[in-house]
Scaffold this active site. Sequence first.
Site, PDB file in Angstrom:
ATOM      1  N   ARG A  60       0.772  -1.257   0.000  1.00 52.78           N
ATOM      2  CA  ARG A  60       0.000   0.000   0.000  1.00 52.78           C
ATOM      3  C   ARG A  60       0.798   1.299   0.000  1.00 52.78           C
ATOM      4  O   ARG A  60       0.200   2.370   0.145  1.00 52.78           O
ATOM      5  CB  ARG A  60      -0.954   0.036   1.210  1.00 52.78           C
ATOM      6  CG  ARG A  60      -1.803  -1.193   1.443  1.00 52.78           C
ATOM      7  CD  ARG A  60      -2.672  -1.496   0.280  1.00 52.78           C
ATOM      8  NE  ARG A  60      -3.678  -2.514   0.589  1.00 52.78           N
ATOM      9  CZ  ARG A  60      -4.302  -3.227  -0.343  1.00 52.78           C
ATOM     10  NH1 ARG A  60      -4.035  -3.037  -1.626  1.00 52.78           N
ATOM     11  NH2 ARG A  60      -5.200  -4.118  -0.007  1.00 52.78           N
ATOM     12  N   HIS A  98      -3.386 -11.807 -12.660  1.00 49.85           N
ATOM     13  CA  HIS A  98      -4.631 -11.975 -11.909  1.00 49.85           C
ATOM     14  C   HIS A  98      -5.673 -12.353 -12.951  1.00 49.85           C
ATOM     15  O   HIS A  98      -6.081 -11.522 -13.763  1.00 49.85           O
ATOM     16  CB  HIS A  98      -5.001 -10.660 -11.214  1.00 49.85           C
ATOM     17  CG  HIS A  98      -6.271 -10.739 -10.429  1.00 49.85           C
ATOM     18  ND1 HIS A  98      -6.351 -10.420  -9.097  1.00 49.85           N
ATOM     19  CD2 HIS A  98      -7.528 -11.107 -10.783  1.00 49.85           C
ATOM     20  CE1 HIS A  98      -7.586 -10.579  -8.667  1.00 49.85           C
ATOM     21  NE2 HIS A  98      -8.330 -10.997  -9.678  1.00 49.85           N
ATOM     22  N   ASP A 140      -0.928 -13.274  -0.820  1.00 48.76           N
ATOM     23  CA  ASP A 140      -1.821 -12.231  -1.341  1.00 48.76           C
ATOM     24  C   ASP A 140      -2.250 -11.290  -0.205  1.00 48.76           C
ATOM     25  O   ASP A 140      -3.390 -10.833  -0.170  1.00 48.76           O
ATOM     26  CB  ASP A 140      -3.031 -12.836  -2.049  1.00 48.76           C
ATOM     27  CG  ASP A 140      -3.745 -11.844  -2.952  1.00 48.76           C
ATOM     28  OD1 ASP A 140      -3.287 -10.681  -3.066  1.00 48.76           O
ATOM     29  OD2 ASP A 140      -4.771 -12.216  -3.539  1.00 48.76           O
TER      30      ASP A 140
END
Length: 441
Positions: free
Chosen positions: A66, A181, A304
Amino acid sequence: MAATFDVVFGGGTIVNADGEHSADLGIRDERIQAIGSLPKEAAGEWIDCRGLHILPGVIDTQVHFREPGAIHKEDLETGSRAAVMGGVTAVFEMPNTTPPTTSAEALADKVRRATHRMHCDFAFWVGGTRENVEEIAELERLPASAGVKVFMGSSTGSLLVEDDAGLGRILARTRRRAAFHAEDEQRLNERKPLRVKGDPSSHPAWRDEAAALEATTRLVRLAREHRARVHVLHVSTRDEMEFLATHKDVASVEATPHHLTLSAADYGHLGTKIQMNPPVRDARHRDGCWWGIAQGIVDVLGSDHAPHTLEEKARTYPESPSGMPGVQTLVPVMLDHINAGRLRLQRFMDLTSAGPARLFGIAAKGRIAVGYDADLTIVDLKRRQTISDDWIASRCGWTPYHGREVVGWPVGTVLRGVRAMWEGKLAAPARGEPVRFLETL
Ligand code: DOR
């Protein structure tokens, strides 16, 4: 006798490619210097590891930390603190930050922020987009680049390349193994009406198994057309496992602890906490993921780790964000599966160190061998402990496994010869450096 080794980790059971055996590990200048029966006088410091198992350092090849952009959820320091608290010595961090990691400058910025501020070693995935496609050859070869990551279906953040033409252009340019993904964006858009307000158990009905299988099937076809190697992240369905079993020459497979541990039955008590893309599904798929492990189809485990605050998670579904923390719980949750007989320690070692090193061409990590980095994950296989929110070092401060008693616990994390964590405490200042890759040395 003058010390020959800075430190010796003595008397532990070494878990390595050649099986398990008891030996001392002598470390000098951050590297493994000797394996065998070593004299105590030769050790600057002797650390007693009797009764413990010593694995090559666990490498988590999929985390979201993040920073920059959403550091109220996590930053590189807190995420990496969670990693070493959980026995993880290196992470590959994902590009869906703000700004996303899609340029050489953004990658260099992350490396600058991370170096000697992260507690574990690190690499960063670079997002593949329509805009940077002509730079891919350069981006995937930059130091600290783990390679290219592409979102085929929308998830957290803005990265998305959903069409065959866009994907083909990227695959035509990758030389390293790129990560995907795989959820089919068109199908996700068509099925949005299936989301039931306030009911996160409808998440797997919306993002169903066909959305995952269709994307994975397209990806493998495109990889063959463009003679590329691909890595399918967080495979969550039995159907994809069966399909990927027939394409091991071009596609590697990641499984996650949450898809192996949780199932649709858990939405009732955990709600949006386990809302994740791709979703936690019914037990048939969880068992399908275990089948993929047992059959050798799965190459690596990635957590993840995708932290969001509890406040964000408390929004009414589907306004709630997808993702849950996992880097700190990967080792204890999987050790518990080992104790329950679902997996062997040797296979866990392959999935978390030797496997990542083999797939991604990591230089001098991934096994216990003279000349390799002295990255070690030291575990007590018999320790019974309860995972709880107050143990979590991630800034988000919670775990979906709160209250779960496990057998097997990481007691030490050694990064290049120095204890980063010992007995549940941070043991050294942050020393994280870039992981090196054979293809970018
Ligand atoms: O659930 C998810 N959350 N899946 C992803 O692919 C991204 C992640 C995140 O970054 O929050």
